[in-house]
Scaffold this active site. Structure first.
Site, short mmCIF file in Angstrom:
data_model
loop_
_atom_site.label_atom_id
_atom_site.label_comp_id
_atom_site.label_asym_id
_atom_site.label_seq_id
_atom_site.Cartn_x
_atom_site.Cartn_y
_atom_site.Cartn_z
CD GLU A 223 -2.85 0.98 2.51
OE1 GLU A 223 -2.75 0.02 3.30
OE2 GLU A 223 -3.78 1.80 2.55
CE1 TYR B 184 -3.27 -6.41 8.84
CE2 TYR B 184 -5.52 -5.60 8.72
CZ TYR B 184 -4.26 -5.72 8.17
OH TYR B 184 -3.98 -5.15 6.95
CD GLU C 289 -5.93 -4.71 4.21
OE1 GLU C 289 -5.83 -4.38 5.42
OE2 GLU C 289 -6.34 -3.94 3.33
CD GLN D 203 0.36 -2.48 3.74
OE1 GLN D 203 1.13 -1.80 3.08
NE2 GLN D 203 -0.84 -2.05 4.11
CG ASN E 237 -9.41 -1.66 1.62
OD1 ASN E 237 -9.01 -2.80 1.80
ND2 ASN E 237 -9.27 -0.70 2.55
CD GLU E 238 -10.07 -2.63 6.27
OE1 GLU E 238 -10.05 -1.55 6.91
OE2 GLU E 238 -9.37 -3.61 6.59
O1 AHR Z 1 -2.91 -2.72 6.23
C1 AHR Z 1 -3.17 -1.53 6.89
C2 AHR Z 1 -4.63 -1.12 6.83
O2 AHR Z 1 -5.40 -2.05 7.51
C3 AHR Z 1 -5.25 -1.07 5.47
O3 AHR Z 1 -5.02 0.12 4.81
C4 AHR Z 1 -6.70 -1.23 5.76
O4 AHR Z 1 -7.39 -1.83 4.70
C5 AHR Z 1 -6.72 -2.04 7.02
O5 AHR Z 1 -7.55 -1.52 7.97
#
Ligand code: AHR
Length: 488
Positions: A25, A239, A296, A345, A172-173
């Protein structure tokens, strides 16, 4: 003592190579400095891309790279990043540190990066603040083989041939930074935006709808109910934090044994999420045409002290290697639904595979796990049953061994990890009655909080020979905190 039984007669199908995908990103030093330094940099580069980083990515046979975000994607206007550099618009990257984004890395630069790495591009279009026309024309710009004005713009910028981009994310999101939408509203937006992402030539777009945040099953339900007919993939973001709040996610390097196990146990929740979302998808798509795209995932810790909080720079220890091993084994075992995954990332951000500082580069333990798992790409998944005692603390414990197996060209790849922070583990591997004849192995091992730094990089993959064939079974002695690849 643990046991692993591999059954070659039982398989969920092919492990898509895209499960081993990555994500870059416009965030902190991922693109700028980490990958792209510009043609005039003293750092060795080809067309502005760091040679060391590109070579490291190539060595992993990295199959697909997602770009430009993340949250950045829903603020990104692709026309700002094409044409002569001096005319490119300067914008503020409001999501990530408020720094000025000069758009010097744009569409052509990203596709040049993918060309150098030899991977497929996965582009996420802007739904949150972009128009239908803007997204439609980006696809046309990239893929049209006709001579419309939009295609001619691409020719003028140096690319006569269409890029034939296949993987396309529609926002995205969008439940969060991508517009704070409700699932019902996004489902309608998705139907509308995707309809104007046209197919050009023989290239068939693989359209990915924004999926749930973690275990949000209602989002999946609404999306599948209303938009399954026009999607090829549904994304999932998940995450792993060590701390209990976003303000206190825990240190990447300074953690207790309790926190080590806590993080690993939390990472195993990926399996529940995959199972929950797959069950919903199965009701609307029993043929499993639509892929779950975990675009992600990874560990998210507090930034390294003294670094920009908006840049999400964190170190990477053997704990990260363990989370990568656990998670990739989960994806392999659910390859009938998980078609792609992109760890967050690639360079200098979150659970990065590569860290850079000026002209120096270091490969993290997570990088080495991706190296150990390469044999699974496009291989036939094999049923792999693990029986192992629990390890950890009273509150945070889990089976001490995680594994997955696959077969390609007559060779079986088994990846396994000994989670225990301090005890070696003997693992007996059987092949459902077949005799194991010979094996060879590679391993990554270290103390739970060891990491590679620019001055000292103690962790790397080495040859592994601590196993023997006994009565047709393979008996492996895994050191504490280790990840291994064994080919049979
Ligand atoms: O990966 C960091 C961020 O995490 C991304 O920009 C977003 O999509 C997510 O919340």
């Amino acid at each position: 003592m643990a046991k692993i039984s591999i059954d070659r007669s039982r398989s969920k199908g092919t492990i898509s190579r895209y499960i081993y995908g990555h994500f870059a990103e416009h965030l902190g030093r991922c693109i700028y400095g980490g990958i792209f330094v510009g043609k005039d940099s003293k750092i060795p580069n080809v067309n502005g891309m760091r040679t060391d980083v590109v070579e490291a990515m190539k060595a992993l046979e990295l199959p697909v790279l997602r770009w430009p975000g993340g949250c950045f994607a829903d603020e990104y206007h692709w026309r700002d990043g094409i044409g002569p550099q001096e005319n490119r618009k300067r914008m503020v990257n409001t999501n990530w540190g408020g720094v000025v984004e000069d758009n010097s890395f744009g569409t052509h630069e990203f596709l040049e990066l993918c060309r150098q790495v030899g991977c497929e591009p996965y582009i996420t279009g802007n739904v949150g603040s972009g128009t239908v026309q803007e997204m439609s024309e980006w696809v046309e710009y990239l893929n049209s083989d006709g001579d419309s004005s939009v295609a001619q713009e691409r020719w003028a910028n140096g690319s006569k041939e269409p890029f034939n981009v296949r993987f396309w994310g529609v926002g995205n999101e969008n439940w969060g930074c991508g517009g704070n939408m409700r699932p019902e509203f996004y489902a309608d937006q998705y139907r509308r935006y995707q309809g104007f992402c046209r197919q050009y030539g023989k290239n068939k777009l693989y359209k990915v709808a924004c999926g749930p945040n973690g275990d949000d099953q209602n989002w999946t339900e609404v999306l599948m109910k209303n938009a399954a007919f026009c999607m090829d993939g549904l994304s999932l973001h998940s995450y792993t934090l060590c701390g209990d709040t976003w303000d206190n996610k825990g240190s990447a390097t300074d953690f207790t044994e309790e926190e080590y196990y806590k993080t690993l146990v939390r990472s195993t929740l990926m399996e529940e999420k995959v199972v929950h979302h797959s069950a919903i998808m199965d009701r609307y798509d029993p043929a499993k045409r639509i892929g779950l795209i975990v675009d992600e995932w990874g560990n998210w810790f507090d930034v390294e002290p003294g670094t920009n909080p908006g840049f999400l720079y964190q170190q990477n220890t053997m704990r990260d290697a363990m989370v990568a091993a656990i998670t990739l084994n989960i994806f392999n075992r659910h390859c009938d639904r998980v078609y792609m995954a992109n760890i967050a990332q690639t360079v200098n951000v979150l659970q990065a595979i590569i860290l850079t500082e000026g002209d120096r580069m270091v490969l993290t333990p997570t990088y080495h796990v991706f190296d150990l798992y390469r044999g699974h790409m496009d291989a036939r998944e094999l049923d792999c049953f693990v029986e192992a005692e629990k390890t950890g603390t009273e509150k945070w414990n889990m089976p001490c061994v995680t594994a997955s197996a696959s077969e390609k060209d007559g060779r079986i790849t088994l990846t396994l990890a000994n989670i225990s922070a301090d005890k070696p583990e003997e693992v007996t591997v059987s092949l459902n009655g077949e005799c194991v004849k010979e094996a060879c192995g590679r391993i990554l091992e270290g103390e739970r909080d060891t990491y590679n730094d620019f001055d000292k990089a103690p962790l790397s993959v080495r040859k592994f020979t601590d196993f023997e064939v006994r009565d047709g079974k393979l008996v492996v002695k895994l050191p504490r905190c280790s990840v291994a690849e064994i080919t049979l």
